[in-house]
Design a protein around this motif. Structure first.
Motif, PDB file in Angstrom:
ATOM      1  N   ILE A 117       0.832  -1.200   0.000  1.00 55.27           N
ATOM      2  CA  ILE A 117       0.000   0.000   0.000  1.00 55.27           C
ATOM      3  C   ILE A 117       0.870   1.256   0.000  1.00 55.27           C
ATOM      4  O   ILE A 117       0.639   2.192  -0.767  1.00 55.27           O
ATOM      5  CB  ILE A 117      -0.966  -0.002   1.203  1.00 55.27           C
ATOM      6  CG1 ILE A 117      -1.945  -1.173   1.036  1.00 55.27           C
ATOM      7  CG2 ILE A 117      -1.708   1.319   1.320  1.00 55.27           C
ATOM      8  CD1 ILE A 117      -2.856  -1.411   2.202  1.00 55.27           C
ATOM      9  N   VAL A 118       1.866   1.290   0.861  1.00 52.19           N
ATOM     10  CA  VAL A 118       2.790   2.421   0.959  1.00 52.19           C
ATOM     11  C   VAL A 118       4.163   1.936   0.499  1.00 52.19           C
ATOM     12  O   VAL A 118       4.768   1.090   1.149  1.00 52.19           O
ATOM     13  CB  VAL A 118       2.843   2.959   2.410  1.00 52.19           C
ATOM     14  CG1 VAL A 118       3.916   4.015   2.543  1.00 52.19           C
ATOM     15  CG2 VAL A 118       1.487   3.524   2.827  1.00 52.19           C
ATOM     16  N   PRO A 119       4.642   2.454  -0.639  1.00 51.15           N
ATOM     17  CA  PRO A 119       5.905   1.962  -1.203  1.00 51.15           C
ATOM     18  C   PRO A 119       7.124   2.340  -0.346  1.00 51.15           C
ATOM     19  O   PRO A 119       7.397   3.514  -0.125  1.00 51.15           O
ATOM     20  CB  PRO A 119       5.969   2.615  -2.579  1.00 51.15           C
ATOM     21  CG  PRO A 119       5.088   3.806  -2.488  1.00 51.15           C
ATOM     22  CD  PRO A 119       4.041   3.494  -1.461  1.00 51.15           C
ATOM     23  N   LEU A 120       7.822   1.331   0.108  1.00 47.08           N
ATOM     24  CA  LEU A 120       8.965   1.497   0.997  1.00 47.08           C
ATOM     25  C   LEU A 120      10.030   2.419   0.416  1.00 47.08           C
ATOM     26  O   LEU A 120      10.452   3.387   1.065  1.00 47.08           O
ATOM     27  CB  LEU A 120       9.566   0.120   1.322  1.00 47.08           C
ATOM     28  CG  LEU A 120      10.885   0.096   2.086  1.00 47.08           C
ATOM     29  CD1 LEU A 120      10.744   0.717   3.452  1.00 47.08           C
ATOM     30  CD2 LEU A 120      11.393  -1.330   2.193  1.00 47.08           C
ATOM     31  N   ASP A 121      10.502   2.164  -0.799  1.00 46.12           N
ATOM     32  CA  ASP A 121      11.604   2.934  -1.385  1.00 46.12           C
ATOM     33  C   ASP A 121      11.270   4.418  -1.523  1.00 46.12           C
ATOM     34  O   ASP A 121      12.095   5.276  -1.216  1.00 46.12           O
ATOM     35  CB  ASP A 121      12.001   2.365  -2.749  1.00 46.12           C
ATOM     36  CG  ASP A 121      12.580   0.959  -2.649  1.00 46.12           C
ATOM     37  OD1 ASP A 121      12.989   0.559  -1.536  1.00 46.12           O
ATOM     38  OD2 ASP A 121      12.616   0.259  -3.680  1.00 46.12           O
ATOM     39  N   VAL A 122      10.064   4.717  -1.991  1.00 43.48           N
ATOM     40  CA  VAL A 122       9.647   6.107  -2.203  1.00 43.48           C
ATOM     41  C   VAL A 122       9.588   6.843  -0.869  1.00 43.48           C
ATOM     42  O   VAL A 122      10.108   7.953  -0.725  1.00 43.48           O
ATOM     43  CB  VAL A 122       8.273   6.168  -2.918  1.00 43.48           C
ATOM     44  CG1 VAL A 122       7.747   7.587  -2.981  1.00 43.48           C
ATOM     45  CG2 VAL A 122       8.374   5.562  -4.306  1.00 43.48           C
ATOM     46  N   VAL A 123       8.959   6.211   0.112  1.00 41.96           N
ATOM     47  CA  VAL A 123       8.802   6.848   1.419  1.00 41.96           C
ATOM     48  C   VAL A 123      10.149   7.020   2.112  1.00 41.96           C
ATOM     49  O   VAL A 123      10.436   8.068   2.688  1.00 41.96           O
ATOM     50  CB  VAL A 123       7.803   6.050   2.288  1.00 41.96           C
ATOM     51  CG1 VAL A 123       7.828   6.511   3.734  1.00 41.96           C
ATOM     52  CG2 VAL A 123       6.399   6.177   1.706  1.00 41.96           C
ATOM     53  N   GLN A 124      10.997   6.011   2.026  1.00 42.20           N
ATOM     54  CA  GLN A 124      12.302   6.100   2.672  1.00 42.20           C
ATOM     55  C   GLN A 124      13.122   7.255   2.093  1.00 42.20           C
ATOM     56  O   GLN A 124      13.735   8.031   2.829  1.00 42.20           O
ATOM     57  CB  GLN A 124      13.065   4.787   2.546  1.00 42.20           C
ATOM     58  CG  GLN A 124      14.359   4.772   3.323  1.00 42.20           C
ATOM     59  CD  GLN A 124      15.059   3.427   3.271  1.00 42.20           C
ATOM     60  OE1 GLN A 124      14.818   2.602   2.392  1.00 42.20           O
ATOM     61  NE2 GLN A 124      15.935   3.188   4.231  1.00 42.20           N
ATOM     62  N   ALA A 125      13.104   7.405   0.779  1.00 35.42           N
ATOM     63  CA  ALA A 125      13.848   8.492   0.134  1.00 35.42           C
ATOM     64  C   ALA A 125      13.319   9.865   0.563  1.00 35.42           C
ATOM     65  O   ALA A 125      14.101  10.773   0.862  1.00 35.42           O
ATOM     66  CB  ALA A 125      13.783   8.342  -1.382  1.00 35.42           C
ATOM     67  N   LEU A 126      12.001  10.011   0.608  1.00 41.79           N
ATOM     68  CA  LEU A 126      11.409  11.278   1.051  1.00 41.79           C
ATOM     69  C   LEU A 126      11.758  11.562   2.507  1.00 41.79           C
ATOM     70  O   LEU A 126      12.141  12.685   2.858  1.00 41.79           O
ATOM     71  CB  LEU A 126       9.881  11.233   0.913  1.00 41.79           C
ATOM     72  CG  LEU A 126       9.306  11.549  -0.455  1.00 41.79           C
ATOM     73  CD1 LEU A 126       7.851  11.119  -0.535  1.00 41.79           C
ATOM     74  CD2 LEU A 126       9.439  13.036  -0.738  1.00 41.79           C
ATOM     75  N   ALA A 127      11.614  10.552   3.344  1.00 39.86           N
ATOM     76  CA  ALA A 127      11.883  10.725   4.774  1.00 39.86           C
ATOM     77  C   ALA A 127      13.326  11.143   5.022  1.00 39.86           C
ATOM     78  O   ALA A 127      13.600  12.003   5.869  1.00 39.86           O
ATOM     79  CB  ALA A 127      11.557   9.435   5.528  1.00 39.86           C
ATOM     80  N   GLN A 128      14.248  10.558   4.280  1.00 31.64           N
ATOM     81  CA  GLN A 128      15.661  10.888   4.464  1.00 31.64           C
ATOM     82  C   GLN A 128      15.961  12.338   4.082  1.00 31.64           C
ATOM     83  O   GLN A 128      16.888  12.936   4.607  1.00 31.64           O
ATOM     84  CB  GLN A 128      16.538   9.918   3.670  1.00 31.64           C
ATOM     85  CG  GLN A 128      16.555   8.540   4.302  1.00 31.64           C
ATOM     86  CD  GLN A 128      17.238   7.487   3.444  1.00 31.64           C
ATOM     87  OE1 GLN A 128      17.327   7.616   2.226  1.00 31.64           O
ATOM     88  NE2 GLN A 128      17.697   6.427   4.082  1.00 31.64           N
TER      89      GLN A 128
END
Length: 145
Positions: A117-128
């Motif tokens: 549901i929530v894409p790990l790679d996309v979210v991790q990059a934004l969060a960083q």
């Protein structure tokens, strides 16, 4: 722990009676677990009066609630002691298309490798990019964690 400054923000299709909310209230009696309804804008309008101008909040946000926590924390970092985000929906346009300026609030993210549901790679990059004091835990689990 001061549970009067501890709040859980549930996901889009969830509420204050979800399994996570019940578990958090059991672990932390007095934890605030409000119900939110409507669009992101409507939910944020509901959230601001709950948090008021009090400082030292610890916010736990799951999925859409994680998005809400991130938006609040970026807008008012001086009010948040720490945030814990569970598979936060940071990939939604309201955050991803115009990421806020970086903040140094301690942020912990827990995200499952099997989340569809929530894409790990996309979210991790934004969060960083946004959270400069970030700890990211990747676990073998799905969106429900």
């Amino acid at each position: 722990m001061n549970t009067s400054r501890l709040i859980y923000l549930h996901g889009l299709e969830s509420n204050s009676q979800s399994g996570k909310a019940r578990l958090f209230r059991e672990w932390f009696p007095g934890m605030v677990t409000p119900d939110f309804k409507g669009s992101l804008e409507e939910r944020m309008i509901q959230l601001y009066p709950i948090l008021g101008d009090k400082k030292d909040w610890m916010i736990i946000g799951s999925s859409f609630g994680g998005l809400m926590s991130a938006i609040f924390t970026c807008a008012r970092p001086n009010q948040v002691r720490k945030q814990i985000l569970l598979a936060p929906a940071l990939m939604l346009p309201e955050f991803a298309e115009n990421p806020p300026k970086p903040v140094d609030v301690p942020t912990v993210i827990v995200h499952g490798t099997l989340d569809d549901i929530v894409p790990l790679d996309v979210v991790q990059a934004l969060a960083q990019k946004v959270f400069t004091n970030l700890t990211y835990y990747i676990v073998e689990d799905d969106h429900r964690l």
